[in-house]
Write a protein that holds these residues in place. Structure first.
Motif, mmCIF file in Angstrom:
data_model
loop_
_atom_site.group_PDB
_atom_site.id
_atom_site.type_symbol
_atom_site.label_atom_id
_atom_site.label_comp_id
_atom_site.label_asym_id
_atom_site.label_seq_id
_atom_site.Cartn_x
_atom_site.Cartn_y
_atom_site.Cartn_z
ATOM 1 N N THR A 84 53.654 55.657 14.320
ATOM 2 C CA THR A 84 52.277 55.878 13.866
ATOM 3 C C THR A 84 52.253 56.532 12.483
ATOM 4 N N ASP A 85 53.234 57.384 12.171
ATOM 5 C CA ASP A 85 53.332 57.929 10.814
ATOM 6 C C ASP A 85 53.564 56.808 9.798
ATOM 7 N N LEU A 86 54.404 55.852 10.164
ATOM 8 C CA LEU A 86 54.683 54.726 9.285
ATOM 9 C C LEU A 86 53.426 53.913 9.011
ATOM 10 N N LEU A 87 52.586 53.740 10.031
ATOM 11 C CA LEU A 87 51.378 52.923 9.900
ATOM 12 C C LEU A 87 50.237 53.660 9.202
ATOM 13 N N ASP A 88 50.426 54.931 8.882
ATOM 14 C CA ASP A 88 49.410 55.705 8.157
ATOM 15 C C ASP A 88 49.724 55.639 6.660
ATOM 16 N N PRO A 89 48.924 54.915 5.870
ATOM 17 C CA PRO A 89 49.273 54.698 4.463
ATOM 18 C C PRO A 89 48.836 55.812 3.520
ATOM 19 N N ARG A 90 48.158 56.821 4.026
ATOM 20 C CA ARG A 90 47.556 57.815 3.141
ATOM 21 C C ARG A 90 48.613 58.619 2.383
ATOM 22 N N GLY A 91 48.436 58.687 1.076
ATOM 23 C CA GLY A 91 49.297 59.500 0.232
ATOM 24 C C GLY A 91 50.706 58.975 0.065
ATOM 25 N N LYS A 92 50.920 57.696 0.308
ATOM 26 C CA LYS A 92 52.262 57.127 0.248
ATOM 27 C C LYS A 92 52.280 55.891 -0.644
ATOM 28 N N LYS A 93 53.443 55.598 -1.164
ATOM 29 C CA LYS A 93 53.669 54.303 -1.780
ATOM 30 C C LYS A 93 53.819 53.278 -0.665
ATOM 31 N N LEU A 94 53.096 52.188 -0.759
ATOM 32 C CA LEU A 94 53.124 51.199 0.315
ATOM 33 C C LEU A 94 54.487 50.517 0.360
ATOM 34 N N PRO A 95 55.109 50.441 1.538
ATOM 35 C CA PRO A 95 56.419 49.801 1.647
ATOM 36 C C PRO A 95 56.302 48.282 1.629
ATOM 37 N N GLY A 96 57.316 47.624 1.113
ATOM 38 C CA GLY A 96 57.424 46.183 1.219
ATOM 39 C C GLY A 96 58.285 45.804 2.399
#
Length: 359
Positions: A84-96
């Protein structure tokens, strides 16, 4: 072996017939029998654990069977937090996709929200056995790439009521006539729960205790949600994509993957010679259906509608006779195809869902 050609199984684990006395497809399992089988699998294997998330109006447990590799099941709470942390995009560079190579996806497989749509719950029993007991490379790869959460009987009170009716009208030799009471039953049938509420209209209002599954699914943020149903006896088999008009409010990731998953499912049914149709009658606007509701989370939502047999066999208007075992085979074939599609493209599907959630 007939349901899953090419599969191999750990013979130390209990089979459905050993726990319930009922072979797959012989007759519909009662809710208590499904629960007993799931408990037996959970007790016997470190690759599965049974989780209760609520109780029905009549006090029946609402459960999911979590299945994956042993390490994931041993630290399921840790996996859930990391996922669930991975699926939370806030404040992160989006992963490819390259950044997510080797990351597990989550599938929520939901069966039998309408209690008189019988084949889905029995398919859930067979699918669970494959995923827990399977030792062939394809099944091992599914456990390595996925966490599969199986909700086998979403409406146990309705199913129990409907099975009691059909058993009371049953014949020693099954009657394929659709007008026979063993197929038609009587009001209030089994579609709704104890208070006859249609829980496939309750996914976001969550008015009924069984609808606690909405909370659970939102907490897990799965990449795939299968919503397994039955429809009229004279039809064949329905799955996505839905018909026009398309819902412009759904996340891009949900729309992107509809066709690839449908194509893979169609190929799997083609190999068994089963007819089906797509792109007709179901729509994805109302967010109170299971597959529709999940799509608003960026999940790939897939609806199944199998022509009903009422747990025995039925003669269609065309003269074709469809058996309960064949209905189960449609559902298991489709579920396995969908899980394989998710396993094959896990990294890209995760990346797309994270991007959709950010948007």
């Amino acid at each position: 072996e007939e349901l899953f050609p090419g599969a191999a199984f750990d013979d130390r684990l209990p089979t459905q017939v050993e726990v319930t006395g009922v072979n797959p497809g012989e007759r519909p399992l009662r809710p208590d029998e499904v629960l007993a089988f799931y408990r037996a699998l959970s007790d016997a294997s470190p690759r599965a654990v049974l989780l209760e998330y609520g109780r029905s109006h009549e006090g029946r447990p609402m459960v999911i069977l979590a299945v994956s590799d042993e390490a994931t099941i041993a630290d399921l709470g840790g996996f859930k937090k990391a996922h669930t942390d991975l699926l939370d995009p806030r404040g992160k560079k989006l992963p490819g996709a390259d950044d997510l190579a080797g990351t597990k996806a989550v599938a929520w497989m939901a069966y039998g929200i309408h209690g008189d749509e019988l084949s889905s719950t029995d398919a859930a029993a067979s699918l669970a056995y494959l995923l827990v007991a399977g030792t062939d490379p394809a099944t091992v790869q599914l456990r390595d790439n996925l966490l599969v959460l199986i909700d086998p009987c979403e409406n146990p009170d309705g199913r129990a009521r409907y099975l009691a009716q059909t058993m009371s009208f049953a014949h020693r030799t099954a009657n394929p006539d659709q007008d026979d009471l063993s197929h038609r039953a009587v009001w209030p049938w089994g579609r709704g729960n104890h208070y006859l509420f249609d829980m496939n209209r309750d996914w976001f209002t969550m008015n009924q205790p069984e609808s606690a599954r909405s909370r659970e699914i939102a907490g897990w943020l799965p990449q795939l949600l299968v919503d397994s149903h039955e429809m009229g006896a004279n039809a064949t088999y329905l799955f996505p994509p839905p018909r026009h008009p398309f819902n412009p409010h759904l996340p891009p990731s949900a729309r992107k993957w509809e066709r690839p998953f449908s194509d893979d499912q169609a190929k799997a049914l083609d190999e068994r010679g089963y007819p089906y149709f797509t792109g007709e009658w179901n729509e994805e606007f109302f967010p109170g259906y299971g597959s529709s509701w999940a799509s608003y989370h960026g999940t790939i939502g897939i609806l199944y509608e199998m022509s009903r047999t009422s747990g025995t066999l039925v003669r269609k208007r065309s003269g074709t006779v469809r058996t309960f075992a064949q209905a189960i085979e449609h559902q298991t074939t489709s579920s396995l195809a969908n899980l394989t599609s998710l396993s094959d493209d896990t990294a890209q599907i995760l990346a797309d869902q994270i991007a959709s959630r950010a948007q």
